[in-house]
Scaffold this active site. Structure first.
Site, PDB file in Angstrom:
ATOM      1  CB  CYS A   2      -2.815   1.087  -2.669  1.00  0.00           C
ATOM      2  SG  CYS A   2      -2.972   2.795  -3.213  1.00  0.00           S
ATOM      3  CB  CYS A  45      -9.410   4.709   0.821  1.00  0.00           C
ATOM      4  SG  CYS A  45      -7.738   5.082   1.415  1.00  0.00           S
ATOM      5  CB  THR A  46      -6.629   0.047   2.631  1.00  0.00           C
ATOM      6  OG1 THR A  46      -5.572   0.903   2.177  1.00  0.00           O
ATOM      7  CG2 THR A  46      -6.945  -0.977   1.552  1.00  0.00           C
ATOM      8  CG  HIS A  47      -5.616   5.250   5.046  1.00  0.00           C
ATOM      9  ND1 HIS A  47      -5.022   4.932   3.842  1.00  0.00           N
ATOM     10  CD2 HIS A  47      -4.620   5.681   5.853  1.00  0.00           C
ATOM     11  CE1 HIS A  47      -3.729   5.162   3.929  1.00  0.00           C
ATOM     12  NE2 HIS A  47      -3.456   5.618   5.135  1.00  0.00           N
ATOM     13  CD  GLU A 105      -1.186   7.508   7.072  1.00  0.00           C
ATOM     14  OE1 GLU A 105      -0.315   7.449   7.959  1.00  0.00           O
ATOM     15  OE2 GLU A 105      -1.198   6.766   6.066  1.00  0.00           O
ATOM     16  CE1 TYR A 138       2.584   5.366  -3.685  1.00  0.00           C
ATOM     17  CE2 TYR A 138       1.379   3.474  -4.510  1.00  0.00           C
ATOM     18  CZ  TYR A 138       2.555   4.026  -4.054  1.00  0.00           C
ATOM     19  OH  TYR A 138       3.687   3.258  -3.978  1.00  0.00           O
ATOM     20  N   GLY A 139      -3.139   8.816  -3.858  1.00  0.00           N
ATOM     21  CA  GLY A 139      -4.451   9.229  -4.349  1.00  0.00           C
ATOM     22  C   GLY A 139      -4.488  10.555  -5.067  1.00  0.00           C
ATOM     23  CB  THR A 191      -4.875   5.238  -5.720  1.00  0.00           C
ATOM     24  OG1 THR A 191      -5.724   5.998  -4.864  1.00  0.00           O
ATOM     25  CG2 THR A 191      -4.452   6.091  -6.896  1.00  0.00           C
ATOM     26  CG  ASP A 219      -1.928   1.128   1.231  1.00  0.00           C
ATOM     27  OD1 ASP A 219      -2.241   1.649   0.143  1.00  0.00           O
ATOM     28  OD2 ASP A 219      -2.401   1.506   2.316  1.00  0.00           O
ATOM     29  CB  SER A 220       0.291   4.763  -0.789  1.00  0.00           C
ATOM     30  OG  SER A 220      -0.911   4.967  -0.079  1.00  0.00           O
TER      31      SER A 220
END
Length: 263
Positions: free
Chosen positions: A68, A182-184, A148, A37-38, A70, A5-6
């Protein structure tokens, strides 16, 4: 098995895979130095994603999960062409499959990054599985920053969520399914579920990816009792990376070991 992932968001995918495939050896790469990355161009994201895949393939992985959204949206074809014999799974395909199955009326809202929405990858992937579905992809860039920073619930998260998504779940013709694209975003799931309301199904791309991976690797799973491990690699800021990993993998301790690598 390789996962990249980013940043740290893809750890939600790694955690879901660990729950469903506990004996697999997982190698996770977070490209923290070049996130997010987005907001980057498809060309740049593709270059970064192929480099990440090359790094993991050199480690001898048997399958690759592009955790990710994106990168999954814009770079999956390039990765598959670069490694034609390697099973590759992207979170967009998995999330689209989950949404097509879960949405009662086909009114699907996808919360994602700018890059994912710009690619229209979710719209295409859902249309292949459920023709006639109404799909609205909404860029929610601040969600990444909130996750984050560890701000996953509370008034700040609720205010930002209402700003992006509040109008899409009003009335009888509002969305009936919300894809956490989004994985977040699974880290914000409680606040997003309250905003969407009890009649809306949430699709967690991490869980959807794990379920699809089990089907993809049927017959190729690690032997039971193998005691699968997790190796963490970051391209920058390993201390911050370790703190997030410690939350999602408490068995590793509060600050697990994170290797530093250049791509």
């Amino acid at each position: 098995m390789g996962i990249f992932d980013s940043g740290v968001g893809g750890l939600t995918v790694a955690a879901a895979i660990r729950r469903s495939m506990p004996d697999e050896q997982l190698l996770y790469l977070g490209d923290v130095a070049r996130q997010p990355y987005g907001t980057k161009s498809p060309r740049t994201v593709t270059r970064y994603a192929v480099q990440a895949a090359e790094f993991l393939v050199e480690k001898g992985i048997k399958a690759l999960v592009v955790a990710c959204n994106t990168a999954s949206a814009v770079a999956l074809d390039a990765i598959e062409q670069r490694f034609p014999g390697l099973p590759v799974l992207g979170v967009v395909e998995a999330g689209a499959d989950g949404a097509a199955r879960a949405s009662p009326q086909g009114r699907i809202v996808v919360a994602a990054t700018e890059g994912t929405c710009r690619s229209e990858a979710y719209e295409r992937a859902i249309a292949r599985r459920r023709g006639g579905a109404q799909v609205r992809c909404v860029p929610c860039p601040l969600f990444v920053a909130l996750a984050e920073e560890g701000l996953t619930d509370g008034p700040i998260v609720e205010s930002v969520a209402r700003h992006y998504l509040g109008s899409l779940f009003d009335g009888s013709q509002g969305g009936d399914c919300l894809v956490l694209g989004c994985t977040h975003f699974p880290l914000l799931a409680p606040a997003l579920a309250r905003l969407a309301g009890p009649g809306v199904t949430l699709v967690d791309c991490a869980e959807a990816t794990s379920a699809m991976l089990v089907r993809l690797l049927a017959g190729r799973e690690a032997p039971r009792g193998n005691g699968g491990g997790l190796r963490l690699i970051s391209t920058d800021a390993p201390e911050r990376f370790a703190r997030m990993a410690g939350r999602l993998f408490p068995s590793l301790g509060p600050t697990p070991v994170v290797e530093l690598a250049d791509l």
